[in-house]
Design an enzyme around this catalytic site. Structure first.
Site, PDB file in Angstrom:
ATOM      1  N   THR A 110      -4.491   6.689  -0.023  1.00 31.84           N
ATOM      2  CA  THR A 110      -5.935   7.340   0.059  1.00 31.84           C
ATOM      3  C   THR A 110      -5.799   8.478  -1.158  1.00 31.84           C
ATOM      4  O   THR A 110      -4.864   9.088  -1.268  1.00 31.84           O
ATOM      5  CB  THR A 110      -6.188   7.950   1.428  1.00 31.84           C
ATOM      6  OG1 THR A 110      -6.141   7.126   2.310  1.00 31.84           O
ATOM      7  CG2 THR A 110      -7.248   8.860   1.490  1.00 31.84           C
ATOM      8  N   TYR A 170       1.287   5.661  -0.453  1.00 31.78           N
ATOM      9  CA  TYR A 170       0.941   7.043   0.333  1.00 31.78           C
ATOM     10  C   TYR A 170       1.151   7.948  -0.770  1.00 31.78           C
ATOM     11  O   TYR A 170       2.085   8.776  -0.507  1.00 31.78           O
ATOM     12  CB  TYR A 170       1.883   7.017   1.645  1.00 31.78           C
ATOM     13  CG  TYR A 170       1.421   7.965   2.515  1.00 31.78           C
ATOM     14  CD1 TYR A 170       0.157   7.942   3.095  1.00 31.78           C
ATOM     15  CD2 TYR A 170       2.340   8.667   3.263  1.00 31.78           C
ATOM     16  CE1 TYR A 170      -0.343   8.898   4.098  1.00 31.78           C
ATOM     17  CE2 TYR A 170       2.032   9.573   4.144  1.00 31.78           C
ATOM     18  CZ  TYR A 170       0.591   9.648   4.654  1.00 31.78           C
ATOM     19  OH  TYR A 170       0.327  10.663   5.678  1.00 31.78           O
ATOM     20  N   ARG A 215       1.141  15.460  13.264  1.00 31.80           N
ATOM     21  CA  ARG A 215       2.473  15.959  13.662  1.00 31.80           C
ATOM     22  C   ARG A 215       2.378  17.445  13.587  1.00 31.80           C
ATOM     23  O   ARG A 215       1.534  18.247  14.151  1.00 31.80           O
ATOM     24  CB  ARG A 215       3.285  15.630  12.613  1.00 31.80           C
ATOM     25  CG  ARG A 215       3.496  13.826  12.435  1.00 31.80           C
ATOM     26  CD  ARG A 215       4.698  13.544  11.569  1.00 31.80           C
ATOM     27  NE  ARG A 215       4.526  13.919  10.328  1.00 31.80           N
ATOM     28  CZ  ARG A 215       3.992  13.011   9.352  1.00 31.80           C
ATOM     29  NH1 ARG A 215       3.511  12.095   9.904  1.00 31.80           N
ATOM     30  NH2 ARG A 215       3.567  13.404   8.130  1.00 31.80           N
ATOM     31  N   GLU A 225      -9.252   4.195  -2.098  1.00 32.05           N
ATOM     32  CA  GLU A 225      -8.099   4.042  -2.836  1.00 32.05           C
ATOM     33  C   GLU A 225      -8.430   3.242  -4.205  1.00 32.05           C
ATOM     34  O   GLU A 225      -9.378   2.962  -4.312  1.00 32.05           O
ATOM     35  CB  GLU A 225      -6.988   3.239  -2.054  1.00 32.05           C
ATOM     36  CG  GLU A 225      -6.495   3.662  -0.904  1.00 32.05           C
ATOM     37  CD  GLU A 225      -5.489   3.027  -0.085  1.00 32.05           C
ATOM     38  OE1 GLU A 225      -4.561   2.313  -1.151  1.00 32.05           O
ATOM     39  OE2 GLU A 225      -5.171   3.072   1.104  1.00 32.05           O
ATOM     40  N   THR A 242      -9.212  -5.295   3.883  1.00 36.52           N
ATOM     41  CA  THR A 242      -9.077  -4.459   2.754  1.00 36.52           C
ATOM     42  C   THR A 242     -10.042  -4.933   1.873  1.00 36.52           C
ATOM     43  O   THR A 242     -10.043  -6.262   1.342  1.00 36.52           O
ATOM     44  CB  THR A 242      -7.608  -4.507   2.251  1.00 36.52           C
ATOM     45  OG1 THR A 242      -6.791  -4.288   3.243  1.00 36.52           O
ATOM     46  CG2 THR A 242      -7.422  -3.605   1.281  1.00 36.52           C
ATOM     47  N   TYR A 293       1.874   3.819  15.075  1.00 35.92           N
ATOM     48  CA  TYR A 293       2.509   3.780  13.921  1.00 35.92           C
ATOM     49  C   TYR A 293       3.865   4.360  14.111  1.00 35.92           C
ATOM     50  O   TYR A 293       4.792   4.352  12.821  1.00 35.92           O
ATOM     51  CB  TYR A 293       1.674   4.875  13.118  1.00 35.92           C
ATOM     52  CG  TYR A 293       2.059   6.486  13.115  1.00 35.92           C
ATOM     53  CD1 TYR A 293       2.582   6.928  12.205  1.00 35.92           C
ATOM     54  CD2 TYR A 293       1.497   7.112  14.323  1.00 35.92           C
ATOM     55  CE1 TYR A 293       2.940   8.459  12.461  1.00 35.92           C
ATOM     56  CE2 TYR A 293       1.793   8.186  14.485  1.00 35.92           C
ATOM     57  CZ  TYR A 293       2.488   9.140  13.644  1.00 35.92           C
ATOM     58  OH  TYR A 293       2.731  10.271  13.919  1.00 35.92           O
ATOM     59  N   LYS A 303      -4.574  -1.357  10.170  1.00 37.72           N
ATOM     60  CA  LYS A 303      -4.620  -1.685   8.724  1.00 37.72           C
ATOM     61  C   LYS A 303      -4.895  -3.161   8.380  1.00 37.72           C
ATOM     62  O   LYS A 303      -5.756  -3.408   7.381  1.00 37.72           O
ATOM     63  CB  LYS A 303      -3.461  -1.095   7.753  1.00 37.72           C
ATOM     64  CG  LYS A 303      -3.198   0.377   8.176  1.00 37.72           C
ATOM     65  CD  LYS A 303      -3.937   1.190   7.227  1.00 37.72           C
ATOM     66  CE  LYS A 303      -3.611   2.636   7.028  1.00 37.72           C
ATOM     67  NZ  LYS A 303      -4.274   3.544   6.193  1.00 37.72           N
ATOM     68  N   ASP A 336       0.941  -1.163   0.027  1.00 38.12           N
ATOM     69  CA  ASP A 336       0.120  -0.065  -0.098  1.00 38.12           C
ATOM     70  C   ASP A 336       0.689   1.296   0.083  1.00 38.12           C
ATOM     71  O   ASP A 336       1.701   1.210   0.693  1.00 38.12           O
ATOM     72  CB  ASP A 336      -0.825  -0.233   1.406  1.00 38.12           C
ATOM     73  CG  ASP A 336      -1.949   1.019   1.233  1.00 38.12           C
ATOM     74  OD1 ASP A 336      -2.295   1.323  -0.135  1.00 38.12           O
ATOM     75  OD2 ASP A 336      -2.612   1.456   2.098  1.00 38.12           O
TER      76      ASP A 336
END
Length: 427
Positions: free
Chosen positions: A358, A137, A151, A210, A266, A253, A262, A135
């Site tokens: 995503t 990103y 963050r 996705e 799926t 994470y 995750k 997957d």
């Protein structure tokens, strides 16, 4: 070899509704079980499922080099392994068989009886045996939004993001076709203001809008795939819902990324739309700045104009569309993803699946997850029945759809639809 199946003037002798995702110009590939409990590889035109195993037995693929049982299997892996030339020959032949001007099957009632089924009378399966699932990103908007929430808003993108297609290895054992429900997962989270974690049901189950591409055998171990060749090893695409738990993700994470947040489920759409079918919908992606390193540089149109939408349907209620996005927003292309994936010599096999990450657009109504749409739960989303959602409730169904359209031809993916159930209880 030309792609004759894409002729926009071609009509089928099978009835196809005006806004169908599956005109004769599509010809996707999938696997289904018939009412007689026969599992077969097939395609779809309109609301008809077509048994390619039966077509092969009746010699409709005569002249194309295929193993005798090519379409009488329960996965597409062997067919995908045969490569681009075979995919194109078969797809062109199917288009010819079902062309309005071709009477060979149209006038043969006996053959039609074993080849053609109403889509309501078949049960769709996973189309491929997925050995490995990666997957990515690759949406700049999504990565920026998550960075702002998780963050430092001033440094939303991490330093590596604009230089490499970031990805992680997912779990192929929990990839399921559309229609299979998903249980709310249990997990470890750190409640706000606490210093000690707790274990229990996730309180913030999310979807991620996705798409994914399916590969053929691409290389041997140690060999890299040049970016300009990468598309030759991509068979086609599906819609993908990367189910996610934001509270579990936030706690786990660091430092290695997603794990239990995750890998519990799926969901993918069951029909693989080939890259040949998507050829007319090529477009340029976003400008990449800074310029990628040479092994990732490419010119021309390597993205695809695919309209996407997400809806939520509470139990017994009609769906509310909550997001509309487009695959063309992706910063990193599929060919760049595959080139990077193999740049260290990683082997890629037939049936491997690569998620896009995503797909979020530039406006709030085009964000590809509840995390972004509700901005971490601060701005609940209103549904048609008057209820609100920060994340996904038990018994909600998440429905994703996608299609391309130009020159009067619409090529779609159908949908990936999954219902979230309460946590699994062992009897």
């Amino acid at each position: 070899m030309s792609i004759t199946a894409n002729d926009s003037n071609r009509k089928s002798w099978l009835e196809v509704a005006e806004n169908s995702d599956f005109p004769i110009q599509n010809i996707p590939f999938g696997v289904f079980i018939t009412k007689e409990d026969v599992i077969t590889i097939g395609t779809r035109i309109g609301d008809f499922a077509i048994d390619l195993g039966a077509l092969q037995q009746l010699n409709y693929f005569e002249g194309i080099e295929l193993t005798d049982d090519m379409f009488m299997q329960d996965t597409l892996n062997d067919f995908i392994s045969d490569g681009k030339k075979t995919w194109r020959l078969v797809r062109n032949r199917i288009a010819d068989i079902f062309d309005a001007e071709n009477p060979s099957l149209r006038e043969n009632e006996k053959h039609k009886g074993v080849v053609i089924f109403n889509i309501k009378d078949v049960e769709m399966q996973l189309p491929v045996l997925i050995g490995d699932y990666t997957d990515f990103y690759s949406s700049k908007e999504h990565a920026s939004n998550v960075g702002k929430m998780f963050r430092d808003p001033e440094n939303a993108l991490l330093p590596n993001w604009l230089h490499i297609p970031v990805g992680y290895h997912g779990r192929s054992s929990t990839i399921i076709p559309s229609g299979i429900p998903v249980h709310r997962p249990m997990g470890q989270t750190l409640p706000n203001g606490e210093t000690t974690p707790v274990f229990g049901p996730s309180r913030s189950v999310d979807f991620e809008l996705e798409m994914a591409f399916i590969t053929t055998d691409a290389n041997i171990m140690g060999e890299n795939i040049p970016v300009h060749e990468a598309e030759d090893y991509i068979f086609g695409m599906v819609l993908l819902n990367d189910w996610t738990t934001r509270d579990i993700q936030k706690w786990e994470y660091v430092p290695l990324g997603p794990f239990l947040s995750k890998n519990f489920a799926t969901s993918i759409s069951p029909w693989i739309v080939t890259m040949d079918a998507l050829e007319p919908f090529r477009t340029k992606g976003p400008k990449q700045d800074p310029t990628p390193l040479p092994y990732l540089q490419q010119k021309g149109k390597h993205s695809f104009d695919i309209n996407l939408e997400v809806a939520i349907a509470p139990k017994g209620e009609e769906p509310t569309i909550i997001s509309k996005s487009n695959f063309k927003y992706m910063y990193w292309t599929m060919s760049q993803q595959l080139a990077h994936h193999t740049s260290n010599g990683c082997r890629v096999n037939s049936g491997d699946m690569m998620g896009s990450g995503t797909i979020s657009g530039p406006t709030p109504d085009s964000f590809g997850s509840m995390l972004e749409l509700s901005w971490g739960g601060k701005n609940p989303i209103a549904l048609k029945n008057g209820s609100e959602r920060k994340f996904i409730n038990d018994n909600d169904t998440v429905i994703m759809k996608g299609f391309c359209k130009n020159n009067g031809v619409r090529i779609g993916f159908g949908e990936v639809s999954s219902t979230l159930l309460a946590p699994f209880v062992r009897k």
